[in-house]
Design an enzyme around this catalytic site. Structure first.
Site, PDB file in Angstrom:
ATOM      1  N   HIS A  20      -2.623  11.184   4.984  1.00 39.49           N
ATOM      2  CA  HIS A  20      -3.668  10.154   5.095  1.00 39.49           C
ATOM      3  C   HIS A  20      -3.324   9.117   6.159  1.00 39.49           C
ATOM      4  CE1 HIS A  20      -2.171   6.602   2.737  1.00 39.49           C
ATOM      5  NE2 HIS A  20      -3.271   6.011   3.138  1.00 39.49           N
ATOM      6  N   LEU A  64       0.846  -1.188   0.000  1.00 36.74           N
ATOM      7  CA  LEU A  64       0.000   0.000   0.000  1.00 36.74           C
ATOM      8  C   LEU A  64       0.884   1.241   0.000  1.00 36.74           C
ATOM      9  CD1 LEU A  64      -2.676  -1.100   2.629  1.00 36.74           C
ATOM     10  CD2 LEU A  64      -2.911  -1.067   0.137  1.00 36.74           C
ATOM     11  N   SER A  65       0.279   2.389  -0.252  1.00 32.07           N
ATOM     12  CA  SER A  65       1.093   3.606  -0.274  1.00 32.07           C
ATOM     13  C   SER A  65       1.744   3.860   1.084  1.00 32.07           C
ATOM     14  CB  SER A  65       0.258   4.806  -0.701  1.00 32.07           C
ATOM     15  OG  SER A  65      -0.899   4.941   0.096  1.00 32.07           O
ATOM     16  N   GLU A  66       1.020   3.543   2.190  1.00 38.00           N
ATOM     17  CA  GLU A  66       1.616   3.625   3.523  1.00 38.00           C
ATOM     18  C   GLU A  66       1.035   2.573   4.453  1.00 38.00           C
ATOM     19  OE1 GLU A  66       2.566   7.817   2.139  1.00 38.00           O
ATOM     20  OE2 GLU A  66       0.613   6.864   2.366  1.00 38.00           O
ATOM     21  N   THR A  67       1.864   2.183   5.413  1.00 38.32           N
ATOM     22  CA  THR A  67       1.476   1.312   6.522  1.00 38.32           C
ATOM     23  C   THR A  67       1.962   1.978   7.797  1.00 38.32           C
ATOM     24  OG1 THR A  67       1.654  -0.695   5.167  1.00 38.32           O
ATOM     25  CG2 THR A  67       1.770  -0.976   7.555  1.00 38.32           C
TER      26      THR A  67
END
Length: 278
Positions: free
Chosen positions: A77, A45-48
């Site tokens: 986000h 994902l774009s971030e974790t």
């Protein structure tokens, strides 16, 4: 390995699965940086994010934010998504409906009200015009003539954003950039809609060298753009920006102004709850 609570939330959309997904590992105390980075790369994902005990009584929780490739001191986000996950897991806002997040960039104030979360925009750590040669290079990356770029500025607030302003939302939507030319640049593009449209700006975010080349909806970029557009008189909060349109998303980022502070907000929906062995 330890079994830890795990959740995934959707940020910046009123409709689930039309915003930007975030993976959240709760009770992450004891994990090494290498373990966190490996898992963030695996989620793709774009971030974790990883929720930990705060190191100061001023904060409600501490968060570490990872892309698939690196750790970030701050991101938008993940800030709203982590706050939502923390609240859903039993956390309670402070009096006045605020949550205080500790991250590498410092303490971030988050407001909880009317079904939305919003974070107070942190200061930009680099905020200046771009060198002309870099502007020309970005035009080549975006596949547009140099004269189509109306303005360009560094908007660094954790991620190393470069803001690019075009004449219209349609011009932003029509971009077909070349990721092979981007190197490690992080480019955010904004253009205005007409006065009768639902949203006032269209935003796109391109991240060179990242497996997630175009980010669906980006809080940190919209935070920097809000500061820039407000300072230059091109936007007057409150306003709403749309992002992710070309990706089939319906991201909506709400920008407001309160007591001289810019806030970036949106709806966050819990989508997945379970556990992870980590």
């Amino acid at each position: 390995m330890k079994v830890r609570p795990y959740s995934e939330v959707d940020v910046f959309s009123s409709e689930p699965y039309r915003g930007n997904a975030l993976a959240v590992v709760h009770d992450a105390n004891g994990l090494s940086v290498e373990e966190m980075q490996r898992f963030a790369n695996w989620t793709n994902l774009s971030e974790t994010t990883f929720l930990l005990s705060p190191t100061t009584p001023e904060a409600d929780y501490r968060v570490r934010i990872f892309t698939a490739m690196e750790e970030l001191p701050f991101a938008g986000h993940p800030t709203l998504g982590s706050a939502k996950a923390w609240l859903d897991a039993g956390g309670s806002p402070r009096p006045g409906g605020t949550v205080i997040q500790e991250c590498a960039a410092g303490l971030i104030r988050i407001r909880v009200e009317e079904g939305q979360l919003a974070f107070e925009v942190p200061p930009l750590t680099r905020y200046e015009p771009l060198d002309e040669r870099l502007v020309q290079r970005i035009g080549e990356i975006l596949g547009i003539p140099r004269e189509n770029i109306l303005d360009a500025s560094w908007l660094v607030n954790g991620p190393r954003w470069i803001g690019i302003r075009l004449s219209s939302a349609q011009e932003v939507l029509s971009l077909q950039p070349d990721p092979a030319k981007a190197g490690d640049l992080e480019i955010g593009v904004v253009g205005p809609y007409g006065s009768t449209e639902e949203t006032q700006f269209e935003v796109r975010a391109f991240i060179g060298g990242d497996p997630v080349w175009e980010d669906p909806v980006t809080g940190s970029l919209n935070a920097g753009l809000a500061r820039w557009l407000t300072d230059t008189g091109l936007a007057v909060p409150p306003y709403t920006a749309s992002q992710g349109t070309v990706l089939g998303r319906q991201g909506r980022v709400h920008i407001s102004l309160s007591e001289g502070k810019i806030w970036v907000g949106g709806q966050v929906t819990g989508c997945v709850e379970g556990t992870v062995r980590l």
